[in-house]
Design an enzyme around this catalytic site. Structure first.
Site, PDB file in Angstrom:
ATOM      1  N   ARG A 111      46.156  37.294  45.946  1.00 53.68           N
ATOM      2  CA  ARG A 111      46.482  35.983  46.476  1.00 53.68           C
ATOM      3  C   ARG A 111      45.788  34.882  45.681  1.00 53.68           C
ATOM      4  O   ARG A 111      46.423  33.928  45.232  1.00 53.68           O
ATOM      5  CB  ARG A 111      46.045  35.923  47.929  1.00 53.68           C
ATOM      6  CG  ARG A 111      46.397  34.660  48.659  1.00 53.68           C
ATOM      7  CD  ARG A 111      45.788  34.704  50.044  1.00 53.68           C
ATOM      8  NE  ARG A 111      45.871  36.054  50.560  1.00 53.68           N
ATOM      9  CZ  ARG A 111      46.990  36.593  51.002  1.00 53.68           C
ATOM     10  NH1 ARG A 111      48.076  35.878  51.053  1.00 53.68           N
ATOM     11  NH2 ARG A 111      47.005  37.839  51.420  1.00 53.68           N
ATOM     12  N   THR A 112      44.483  35.011  45.534  1.00 56.11           N
ATOM     13  CA  THR A 112      43.725  33.960  44.861  1.00 56.11           C
ATOM     14  C   THR A 112      44.173  33.829  43.404  1.00 56.11           C
ATOM     15  O   THR A 112      44.376  32.731  42.896  1.00 56.11           O
ATOM     16  CB  THR A 112      42.216  34.282  44.939  1.00 56.11           C
ATOM     17  OG1 THR A 112      41.854  34.411  46.308  1.00 56.11           O
ATOM     18  CG2 THR A 112      41.398  33.184  44.309  1.00 56.11           C
ATOM     19  N   LYS A 142      32.644  48.514  28.547  1.00 54.56           N
ATOM     20  CA  LYS A 142      31.908  48.871  27.338  1.00 54.56           C
ATOM     21  C   LYS A 142      30.511  48.275  27.375  1.00 54.56           C
ATOM     22  O   LYS A 142      29.809  48.275  26.386  1.00 54.56           O
ATOM     23  CB  LYS A 142      32.662  48.382  26.096  1.00 54.56           C
ATOM     24  CG  LYS A 142      34.004  49.067  25.861  1.00 54.56           C
ATOM     25  CD  LYS A 142      34.666  48.521  24.602  1.00 54.56           C
ATOM     26  CE  LYS A 142      36.111  48.991  24.473  1.00 54.56           C
ATOM     27  NZ  LYS A 142      36.876  48.158  23.530  1.00 54.56           N
ATOM     28  N   ARG A 171      36.220  35.636  39.227  1.00 51.95           N
ATOM     29  CA  ARG A 171      35.916  36.334  40.480  1.00 51.95           C
ATOM     30  C   ARG A 171      35.025  37.510  40.138  1.00 51.95           C
ATOM     31  O   ARG A 171      35.308  38.232  39.178  1.00 51.95           O
ATOM     32  CB  ARG A 171      37.212  36.863  41.086  1.00 51.95           C
ATOM     33  CG  ARG A 171      36.991  37.699  42.317  1.00 51.95           C
ATOM     34  CD  ARG A 171      37.592  37.006  43.448  1.00 51.95           C
ATOM     35  NE  ARG A 171      37.650  37.676  44.690  1.00 51.95           N
ATOM     36  CZ  ARG A 171      38.317  37.186  45.717  1.00 51.95           C
ATOM     37  NH1 ARG A 171      39.005  36.059  45.589  1.00 51.95           N
ATOM     38  NH2 ARG A 171      38.323  37.790  46.864  1.00 51.95           N
ATOM     39  N   HIS A 182      33.201  30.775  47.916  1.00 50.62           N
ATOM     40  CA  HIS A 182      34.599  30.834  47.511  1.00 50.62           C
ATOM     41  C   HIS A 182      35.119  29.404  47.714  1.00 50.62           C
ATOM     42  O   HIS A 182      35.895  29.134  48.622  1.00 50.62           O
ATOM     43  CB  HIS A 182      35.330  31.844  48.402  1.00 50.62           C
ATOM     44  CG  HIS A 182      36.728  32.150  47.986  1.00 50.62           C
ATOM     45  ND1 HIS A 182      37.322  31.591  46.878  1.00 50.62           N
ATOM     46  CD2 HIS A 182      37.674  32.963  48.541  1.00 50.62           C
ATOM     47  CE1 HIS A 182      38.564  32.045  46.777  1.00 50.62           C
ATOM     48  NE2 HIS A 182      38.793  32.875  47.763  1.00 50.62           N
TER      49      HIS A 182
END
Lengths: 448, 448, 448
Positions: free
Chosen positions: A53-54, A82, A104, A132
């Protein structure tokens, strides 16, 4: 001119938030009319944990502005495996690759690290349990659109108030706009003490606990909190809890919004806890005081909002998601300088205490503890002297210290000592234990 | 004006299919000439199971129209894992996020659910065993381009005719264009009875089985089916199978196309089955009747088409994939209103029987059975009264019922009773067993 | 006109490389000024193994040129898992889907296969242990920008010289520009013999080994190699190793660049090996001869470059990554014909020996050995007659043969026989053993 980032909702002043909303209004009125505004700009979405969604909301916003998008939907599949540091990744991607980064990350404070290493604006799309902020902007924007204003709203926060960063950020933001907040947690999902302390200490709110009562429609025997702006008012006349509650309740005649949060099934300790989770349905919205309450939810929902409410005009959770697009369009165009802020606030002064690299943040999920490579030192700000409290500069978790030192005199004092007040702000330092200050050559001062 | 979706190939009339082809012709003639047509529009591709080819084809089509794309290549990695319902996801993404949704889902009927909840057009990019209508459009378009027309073609369907939704959709579509279809299944991969029944019942075809014979080049001892338009013709003069076959074979002088499907190795019960899978190679194409046969395949292929055919001018499988781009460009521009259909058909009337929420669809892979949250009721249409047959409104699987009820009189009848014919269409209901109708307060009517 | 691909850095002449750099200079001067150059073109990035940095760099480049991108970030999740061949995939995607393909694959030689089946230009974004030519372009471009020229640079290659395809490609490219190369491997990570042989045989270099010495700052007891252009010079006057080294060292007064490669922890046999891995830090850059050395790294790094160097003006690793965008913009616009090369070189003549399908490439990671379906024959070129050496046409690994045959006479000779020199180039063939040539009806010629 220095770049602007959005890591915390507190990176924007109330006035700047209103400016972002004005830009969002402009875009929302003509969603296909701004397809040239950010032409030739590239946004990189770097998701260290997936979030459909975000991510889609940001990408849609950038496309609607005519910009381009490069995406890592799941960095766990990528070169971060890595062993690359976050700092290196953002220095590479935030160069010629992209003009703005959306990040995120599961670790609290990760977005702040990204912002401090990248040359381009960074937007926090959720960093662990920390913040957020675009969700919060979107929540506030929905309230503004529906209620016409943000000042002094009466908002119920309901459900999981313990783990939901969304609800914490929203509570702080509402407090900044002098809202009355009523917390109705699910049993075992109470608002954490550090949030209540922050609301009281930094946002001058007055949290008060009441057992049971008015909100049994939402959840039985609710262990409710009323959080009200801490200003001289008639409540100070009452000392009895019942009277105080009644008085507060009278102040809050009509709930403006019920903000539900999702029940994460993996959090439930038992089936009883799951069954006791609050649920909003038509019956709740028919209760006294809820007639004008809009229903909000950051989504995804499970069953905490009944499907029967989907057609109720007060249900705003889908609308709320829709508004995320113009809000993110506004934010991107502000940060890319296409809709510059008027009277931009000076960047929040961060008074980082030097030489505290030997202290660790108390939050195990903080980026300073999860990040490998040793390049990222602990950094703290002093929140208060008595009691002595340090706040992590990245995840903002507050921690105490055992000894506080004066760097100019190489002396330490017990943290609870009054001498701590006398140390010059630029000379202050702190230690966990005797071994720590001795290792640095400090001596204990046995005064006072 | 109501939005149009493409969930089943039957959502388009034959005339509309030809209109889509005309638009595709326009685009195919100048693949880089329409880069402004869908500017400022966004397509979301939501893939609940990954599919490179289909996804890239849609995304390429949208880009060639100047539109933008937001993608979830694998929804299993995403918030759907947080338990969000399909309905909620499409309500969010099909708002400000995107102007058209392309959805792929493992559950049959999922695309119909998406279409009924989303505010924007939905395109089915494959929903479990149900349909994959853009593949079918692409197959028909290839036939049209190569053969000049679609009416009355002679087409061999070959290989896995049991599990391939592609081949079922194509069979229905060919039937609508009065094709002669010859089914040459791999052993144990015969065309299912319900497909044959549907071809006979809904598309007025006449399927006839023949053992062994003409197609041993493709597969030994083929258990072939001839499916011919059910219209008065000379076949009716013959009753002997051999004569009938010979006659039908004479009608089908030249095969227009051989449509191969992929052998899914996990479907094989034994090495013998794998070895017996039909294969097309130069020898087959040299057999009588195959001189003008083009070779088609939805891809990916394994070894059912020999690599030696890749340079044969009759091999159309790569061409077929290429044509998917202009076809999808045409479809997107039609659904976004940039190339509106002339004389659009009224949406297919769906006469859903109310109050059948207690009956479950017989297909375990149906979205009404896989979807959580209880928001999605079973819905059925009545296909026929005698025998009494209900069709799931989502996955289109047909099922019987044991008792049929009259809602105005609260009476039920055995499903095979003639009384069923007399119930008013708006009052009909159905039950699985005695307990079910008794629970609703119905009584058995012991007439007839 | 035939299409151009970039599979190996050797697909471009030195002059063409300089032309690509000139185009890159044009773009780098105005990164947002070329947003119409590749409008209406589509690039497909097909990554059979994930790589964030390389993929995002290509996608950013295409966006900055105004083109569109379709992406498979991880083909393992996709239809390739349904067993589709690489050849089929690129024939589909390299049609109407996309105008240029960027491919990353774990098998050596895979990009060459893609190029030979696709109708559109293919760019190799790394194919197993074979090549990563755009990284090499980017490395050379960084050297050019920093040093003003490419001819005759003095470059230290340091770290894992055994497994790093990046460093092998760079060594070949540097050799083409007459560089002096000093190899300082980590213990157990020495440059492989076949690379040294290729540098000597094909690039006319003179590799010379020296134990210990000048580079102890980087790694103790370095087993260094000096690789110098093989031209008449004063070194030929010396026969003593110490003198030769001293002389060579004198030639290489100032190191122009230190190119570090990443330590892959999974390659370390022991903790000692990990500890002995060379590391660049301020101390190294303070050593004599390193004052003007820029520090390069293909990234991601681990601890082989100290974070303290990040602020040193000689640190070029982030700059190097940034330059990847204009370089890839230049390459894409060249291959799409928007910035055509002047005096393009004729495609490298590949003299493939016919009839060698029975010989297998010696490299188990070669695409001819990993690819299923039997459509991809082994193909070899003859590198030399005495000793008889074949090079795989895909992964370029060199192998011997036991018997060499003359197809016109159906005779074979032992590979070490002088008769091999007399076979006509068009008639030559080779065999692994007696059974192999007997199976084809050849006889051993017992002459000489």
């Amino acid at each position: 001119m220095s770049k602007r980032d959005l890591i915390s909702i507190n990176d924007l002043t109330n006035d700047e938030i209103e400016q972002v909303f004005a830009v969002a209004d402009e875009f929302a009125a003509d969603m296909r009319g701004f397809g040239s505004l950010c032409r030739a700009h590239i946004m990189a979405t770097l998701f260290y944990e997936p979030s459909t969604r975000t991510r889609l909301s940001f990408e849609s916003a950038m496309h609607r502005l005519g910009g381009n998008v490069i995406t890592v939907a799941n960095m766990r599949d990528s070169s971060s495996s890595k062993g690359e540091s976050l700092a290196d990744t953002v220095r590479v991607v935030g160069g010629n690759y992209a003009d703005v980064l959306v990040i995120r990350h599961p670790a609290a404070g990760a977005a702040r690290v990204a912002a401090s290493f990248a040359d381009v604006p960074v937007i926090n799309a959720g960093d662990g349990g920390h913040e957020h902020p675009t969700q919060t902007l979107c929540d506030l924007y929905t309230l503004k659109k529906q209620k016409g204003h943000l000042e002094g709203l009466d908002v119920v926060l309901c459900g999981d108030l313990k783990y939901s960063r969304t609800v914490h950020s929203l509570a702080y933001a509402l407090a900044r706009f002098s809202a009355n907040i009523i917390c109705i947690p699910a049993p075992s999902f109470e608002m954490p003490d550090y949030v209540l302390e922050k609301l009281a200490g930094e946002f001058r709110c007055e949290p008060e606990r009441f057992q049971g009562g008015e909100f049994d429609a939402l959840v039985e025997q609710a262990d409710a909190f009323y959080i009200t702006p801490n200003r001289p008012h008639q409540l100070s006349l009452f000392t009895d809890a019942a009277e105080s509650r009644a008085q507060k309740r009278r102040l809050i005649k009509n709930i403006d919004a019920v903000y539900m949060t999702r029940a994460q099934s993996e959090r439930f300790g038992s089936c009883e806890e799951a069954a006791a989770y609050p649920r909003v349905n038509e019956a709740v919205l028919s209760s006294p005081g809820f007639q004008d309450a809009i229903v909000m939810h950051p989504l995804p929902r499970r069953d905490e909002i009944a499907y029967e409410l989907d057609r109720d005009p007060r249900s705003m959770y889908f609308q709320q998601a829709q508004l995320g697009v113009p809000i993110r369009m506004a934010l991107i165009s502000v940060l890319l300088g296409q809709r510059p802020l008027k009277r931009p606030a000076a960047p929040r002064a961060r008074v980082v205490v030097p030489g505290l690299g030997h202290l660790r943040c108390g939050n195990e999920a903080c980026i300073t503890r999860t990040e490998q490579g040793g390049y990222l030192p602990s950094e703290f700000e002093v929140v208060s002297r008595l009691p002595f409290r340090l706040r992590c500069a990245y995840c903002e978790t507050v921690r105490p210290a055992t000894f506080v030192g004066d760097r100019s005199r190489m002396k330490v004092f017990p943290a609870e000592s009054n001498d701590v007040m006398a140390i010059a702000g630029t000379e202050i330092t702190a230690f966990e234990d005797v071994a720590a200050y001795e290792a640095e050559g400090y001596e204990l001062e046995r005064t006072t």
